[in-house]
Scaffold this active site. Structure first.
Site, PDB file in Angstrom:
ATOM      1  N   HIS A   1      59.105  63.803 100.981  1.00  0.00           N
ATOM      2  CA  HIS A   1      59.833  62.535 101.083  1.00  0.00           C
ATOM      3  C   HIS A   1      59.115  61.547 102.015  1.00  0.00           C
ATOM      4  O   HIS A   1      58.626  60.534 101.552  1.00  0.00           O
ATOM      5  CB  HIS A   1      61.296  62.703 101.521  1.00  0.00           C
TER       6      HIS A   1
ATOM      7  N   ASP B   1      62.586  68.071  92.712  1.00  0.00           N
ATOM      8  CA  ASP B   1      63.535  68.271  93.807  1.00  0.00           C
ATOM      9  C   ASP B   1      64.900  68.806  93.367  1.00  0.00           C
ATOM     10  O   ASP B   1      65.059  69.994  93.127  1.00  0.00           O
ATOM     11  CB  ASP B   1      63.655  66.950  94.587  1.00  0.00           C
TER      12      ASP B   1
HETATM   13 ZN   LIG Z   1      64.163  69.157  98.895  1.00  0.00          ZN
END
Ligand SMILES: [Zn+2]
Length: 456
Positions: free
Chosen positions: A273, A324
């Site tokens: 991220h 994810d």
């Molecule tokens: Zn994750």
């Protein structure tokens, strides 16, 4: 005289030859070539072959650099607004699901997620696995083994990243609903690693919220000693603004600055991220040759924010993509949303494009980043690399009216997983015309498990 030497020399290798009309190689799109694949699943050479007998356009399969397979069961649940709806309320719903899941459920859900990855253009996956213990809290490696079995059955290439999770926030004890993820100390975790066989391992300290930063260097060294110095290390970092604020409050540093102070960041490190990375933190990651793993669909789904991928890559930073939460699994769509997020933020077009266009450099960059994140010879259709291949159908709607010069741009702008035909992992066909072997049985078992787990 024993004829052993002669036997060795006359041993016939099980070579496979896969011919495509177009192949995306490191040199760009080449026409009318075949990939010669050895019995180890690696590409030995490319040779001329007319006609594309095995498909139209062959792309290197996208490495999926970040997945939590079990979260596939949560997609479409938890969409009714609740107060100040945010990542943190989604996390509560995720805990509820996680705490009910048995190893059998894990196998069924992960198998479906992995099959979906193959159908969606991903041929390998870095599975960030934190749902360790049994639902009643007993320790054991059953959940990890279920993931390994699911990957084997689906036929996807796996890099399993067992997660170390110890605290419930910066200098906060773990909470009751986090008990399944928790290891009391390094010894318990190393014992778990010792019970996971038949898989390539990496290490995933969950986040600076979940691992005391002061212990990270020692822990990483101990894990590397056991699983290998070149094993990749993955960590969630700077995903939500609140995490940055809490890190500032506890350490007077931003998360990536804190990480870089505690460990020696290098090419083995993968920062997942990094959404709220400051310019100084972006420079730290680039200088360390670390990879930033972006998950555009999930980051939008969770309302995380936007990492300045345009700025980062223009300055030479390396990025990979991951599915994810697996709420939607589509490698092509991940790349499109990655580019479009940058456009929306900058209010300008062509943010990740180069003079080669958008699709080709973006596919290549995400493959290269994914190969670094998985530490495997994947993401390139070139000799020495695994023959992990995603083919695009000759009749793909997105490619109509295009030729080789703009195929990849057309695919990333207008295409999706619906345009994918056959998919190969190590030269073995795992998807035929969009369909996997065992797909019906997997889908049925998955539906049953998800309804059961999400029922109140
Ligand atoms: Zn994750």
């Amino acid at each position: 005289m024993r004829p052993q030497g002669r036997f060795v020399r006359t041993y016939i290798s099980m070579q496979t030859r896969l011919a495509f009309e177009y192949i995306l190689t490191p040199q760009g799109l080449v026409r009318d070539q075949a990939l010669v694949v050895g019995d180890d699943g690696r590409i030995e050479s490319l040779e001329p072959a007319k006609g594309g007998a095995d498909g139209f356009l062959a792309l290197p399969g996208m490495p999926n650099a970040h997945s939590h397979a079990f979260q596939r069961a949560l997609a479409g649940y938890g969409e009714v607004p609740k107060g100040q709806d945010s990542f943190w309320s989604w996390r509560e719903a995720m805990y509820r699901l996680a705490n009910r899941m048995t190893p059998e459920d894990m196998f069924v859900i992960a198998r479906e997620a992995f099959l979906d990855m193959l159908r969606g253009g991903f041929t390998s996956v870095a599975e960030f696995h934190y749902l360790h213990h049994m639902p009643d809290g007993r320790p054991g490696a059953q959940m990890g083994r279920a993931v390994i079995s699911a990957a084997k059955e689906a036929g996807i290439r796996l890099r399993l990243l067992p997660v170390y999770y110890q605290t419930g926030g910066f200098r906060q004890p773990a909470r009751d609903e986090q008990q399944r993820f928790i290891h009391r100390g390094a010894d318990d975790f190393l014992a778990l690693l010792g019970e996971l066989h038949g898989v390539e391992l990496g290490f995933a300290p969950h986040s600076l919220r979940a691992v005391p930063p002061e212990e990270l260097a020692k822990l990483t060294e101990a894990v590397r000693k056991q699983i290998g110095a070149d094993a990749p290390v993955h960590i969630h970092i700077s995903e939500q603004r609140r995490e940055v604020d809490e890190c500032q409050a506890a350490y007077k540093l931003d998360p990536i600055e804190l990480l870089a102070k505690q460990v020696k960041l290098d090419r083995h490190w993968n920062l997942v991220h990094a959404t709220h990375a400051s310019e100084a933190e972006q420079a730290l990651m680039r200088e360390a040759d670390a990879t930033v793993v972006l998950c555009p669909i999930t980051e939008a789904y969770l309302g995380d924010g936007l990492f300045p991928a345009d700025q980062f890559t223009a300055a030479g930073g390396r990025i990979a993509v991951g599915s994810d939460s697996n709420c939607r699994i589509d490698a092509i769509e991940e790349l499109r949303l990655l580019e479009y997020g940058q456009r929306l933020r900058a209010q300008r077009r062509a943010r990740l494009a180069t003079d080669e266009g958008l699709g080709l450099p973006l596919w290549r960059a995400a493959c290269a980043g994914g190969a670094a994140a998985l530490a495997q010879d994947v993401g390139s259709l070139a000799p020495g690399h695994f023959a992990d291949i995603v083919t695009i159908r000759r009749d793909a709607a997105a490619l109509r009216g295009h030729d080789a010069d703009t195929f990849m741009d057309a695919l990333v702008v207008g295409g999706s997983r619906a345009d994918i035909g056959d998919v190969y992992v190590g030269g073995q066909r795992r998807v035929r015309e969009g369909v996997c072997h065992g797909a019906e049985e997997s889908a049925r078992a998955f539906s049953h498990a998800v309804l059961k787990l999400n029922s109140v």
